[in-house]
Motif scaffolding. Structure first.
Motif, PDB file in Angstrom:
ATOM      1  N   ALA A   1      18.548  50.133 -18.463  1.00 23.35           N
ATOM      2  CA  ALA A   1      18.108  51.450 -18.921  1.00 23.35           C
ATOM      3  C   ALA A   1      17.727  51.373 -20.387  1.00 23.35           C
ATOM      4  CB  ALA A   1      19.217  52.477 -18.725  1.00 23.35           C
ATOM      5  N   THR A   2      16.692  52.134 -20.739  1.00 21.92           N
ATOM      6  CA  THR A   2      16.286  52.253 -22.142  1.00 21.92           C
ATOM      7  C   THR A   2      16.538  53.689 -22.588  1.00 21.92           C
ATOM      8  OG1 THR A   2      14.005  52.829 -21.570  1.00 21.92           O
ATOM      9  CG2 THR A   2      14.510  50.490 -21.887  1.00 21.92           C
ATOM     10  N   MET A   3      16.831  53.858 -23.868  1.00 27.69           N
ATOM     11  CA  MET A   3      17.162  55.206 -24.345  1.00 27.69           C
ATOM     12  C   MET A   3      16.960  55.293 -25.839  1.00 27.69           C
ATOM     13  SD  MET A   3      21.163  54.614 -23.840  1.00 27.69           S
ATOM     14  CE  MET A   3      21.761  53.031 -24.339  1.00 27.69           C
ATOM     15  N   MET A   4      16.934  56.528 -26.304  1.00 23.79           N
ATOM     16  CA  MET A   4      16.889  56.769 -27.740  1.00 23.79           C
ATOM     17  C   MET A   4      18.223  57.324 -28.228  1.00 23.79           C
ATOM     18  SD  MET A   4      13.057  57.952 -28.688  1.00 23.79           S
ATOM     19  CE  MET A   4      13.501  57.832 -30.404  1.00 23.79           C
ATOM     20  N   GLY A   5      19.157  57.511 -27.338  1.00 26.72           N
ATOM     21  CA  GLY A   5      20.448  58.075 -27.714  1.00 26.72           C
ATOM     22  C   GLY A   5      21.573  57.431 -26.939  1.00 26.72           C
ATOM     23  N   SER A   6      22.064  58.143 -25.938  1.00 23.30           N
ATOM     24  CA  SER A   6      23.193  57.652 -25.144  1.00 23.30           C
ATOM     25  C   SER A   6      22.909  57.884 -23.668  1.00 23.30           C
ATOM     26  CB  SER A   6      24.472  58.371 -25.562  1.00 23.30           C
ATOM     27  OG  SER A   6      24.336  59.759 -25.306  1.00 23.30           O
ATOM     28  N   GLY A   7      23.843  57.456 -22.833  1.00 24.71           N
ATOM     29  CA  GLY A   7      23.737  57.676 -21.396  1.00 24.71           C
ATOM     30  C   GLY A   7      23.323  56.461 -20.599  1.00 24.71           C
ATOM     31  N   GLY A   8      23.166  55.336 -21.256  1.00 25.63           N
ATOM     32  CA  GLY A   8      22.722  54.134 -20.557  1.00 25.63           C
ATOM     33  C   GLY A   8      23.688  53.637 -19.498  1.00 25.63           C
ATOM     34  N   LYS A   9      24.959  53.613 -19.828  1.00 30.20           N
ATOM     35  CA  LYS A   9      25.969  53.103 -18.880  1.00 30.20           C
ATOM     36  C   LYS A   9      26.035  53.976 -17.639  1.00 30.20           C
ATOM     37  CE  LYS A   9      29.886  50.814 -17.792  1.00 30.20           C
ATOM     38  NZ  LYS A   9      29.776  50.580 -16.353  1.00 30.20           N
ATOM     39  N   SER A  10      26.067  55.290 -17.818  1.00 26.98           N
ATOM     40  CA  SER A  10      26.135  56.170 -16.645  1.00 26.98           C
ATOM     41  C   SER A  10      24.864  56.040 -15.806  1.00 26.98           C
ATOM     42  CB  SER A  10      26.375  57.622 -17.061  1.00 26.98           C
ATOM     43  OG  SER A  10      25.320  58.099 -17.861  1.00 26.98           O
TER      44      SER A  10
ATOM     45  N   ASP B   1      21.881  48.065 -21.022  1.00 24.37           N
ATOM     46  CA  ASP B   1      21.076  49.139 -21.564  1.00 24.37           C
ATOM     47  C   ASP B   1      20.805  48.841 -23.021  1.00 24.37           C
ATOM     48  OD1 ASP B   1      23.201  50.641 -23.258  1.00 24.37           O
ATOM     49  OD2 ASP B   1      24.134  50.523 -21.272  1.00 24.37           O
ATOM     50  N   PHE B   2      19.736  49.400 -23.514  1.00 22.71           N
ATOM     51  CA  PHE B   2      19.450  49.221 -24.935  1.00 22.71           C
ATOM     52  C   PHE B   2      18.762  50.455 -25.491  1.00 22.71           C
ATOM     53  CE2 PHE B   2      16.163  47.083 -22.508  1.00 22.71           C
ATOM     54  CZ  PHE B   2      14.974  47.504 -23.067  1.00 22.71           C
ATOM     55  N   SER B   3      19.075  50.678 -26.750  1.00 26.49           N
ATOM     56  CA  SER B   3      18.551  51.836 -27.452  1.00 26.49           C
ATOM     57  C   SER B   3      17.360  51.415 -28.299  1.00 26.49           C
ATOM     58  CB  SER B   3      19.642  52.430 -28.343  1.00 26.49           C
ATOM     59  OG  SER B   3      19.159  53.550 -29.020  1.00 26.49           O
ATOM     60  N   ILE B   4      16.313  52.222 -28.239  1.00 30.52           N
ATOM     61  CA  ILE B   4      15.134  51.961 -29.046  1.00 30.52           C
ATOM     62  C   ILE B   4      14.969  53.108 -30.049  1.00 30.52           C
ATOM     63  CG2 ILE B   4      13.977  50.582 -27.324  1.00 30.52           C
ATOM     64  CD1 ILE B   4      12.364  53.045 -26.559  1.00 30.52           C
ATOM     65  N   SER B   5      14.296  52.827 -31.115  1.00 30.04           N
ATOM     66  CA  SER B   5      14.063  53.914 -32.085  1.00 30.04           C
ATOM     67  C   SER B   5      12.657  53.846 -32.623  1.00 30.04           C
ATOM     68  CB  SER B   5      15.063  53.806 -33.229  1.00 30.04           C
ATOM     69  OG  SER B   5      14.987  52.562 -33.858  1.00 30.04           O
TER      70      SER B   5
END
Length: 74
Positions: free
Chosen positions: A40-49, A70-74
Motif C-alpha cells: 500500500a502507498t499513502m501520504m499519511g497512515s493506514g497502510g497496515k490495516s 507499505d510506504f509513505s510518499i510525500s
C-alpha cells in the motif's frame, strides 16, 4: 493467476482501506496456490490495516501471503 508463481498487488490507501478497484480485482480472481505480496502507498497512515484487509480476502480465496509492506510518499 494460475500462470504466475508470485504476484504483487498494490493499492493507494483510501480511509485505511484498499481502493475499490483493487477490492474488485481481488474478488474477481482465483488465488488458489498463488504466492502474493501485498503493498500500500499513502501520504499519511493506514497502510497496515489496508494490507491486512487485502491479505484476509486473498487468503480466503486460497492465496498464500508471502509478504506485505507499505510506504509513505510525500
Amino acid at each position: 493467476m494460475k500462470d504466475y508463481e508470485t504476484v504483487y498487488i498494490g493499492t493507494p490507501v483510501w480511509a485505511s482501506k484498499p481502493a475499490p478497484a483493487v477490492n474488485q480485482f481481488i474478488s474477481e480472481n482465483d488465488f488458489q496456490d498463488v504466492n502474493v505480496v501485498c503493498f500500500a502507498t499513502m501520504m499519511g497512515s493506514g497502510g497496515k490495516s489496508t494490507t491486512d484487509i487485502m491479505a484476509k480476502e486473498i487468503k480466503s480465496k486460497g492465496g498464500n501471503i508471502i509478504d506485505s509492506f507499505d510506504f509513505s510518499i510525500s
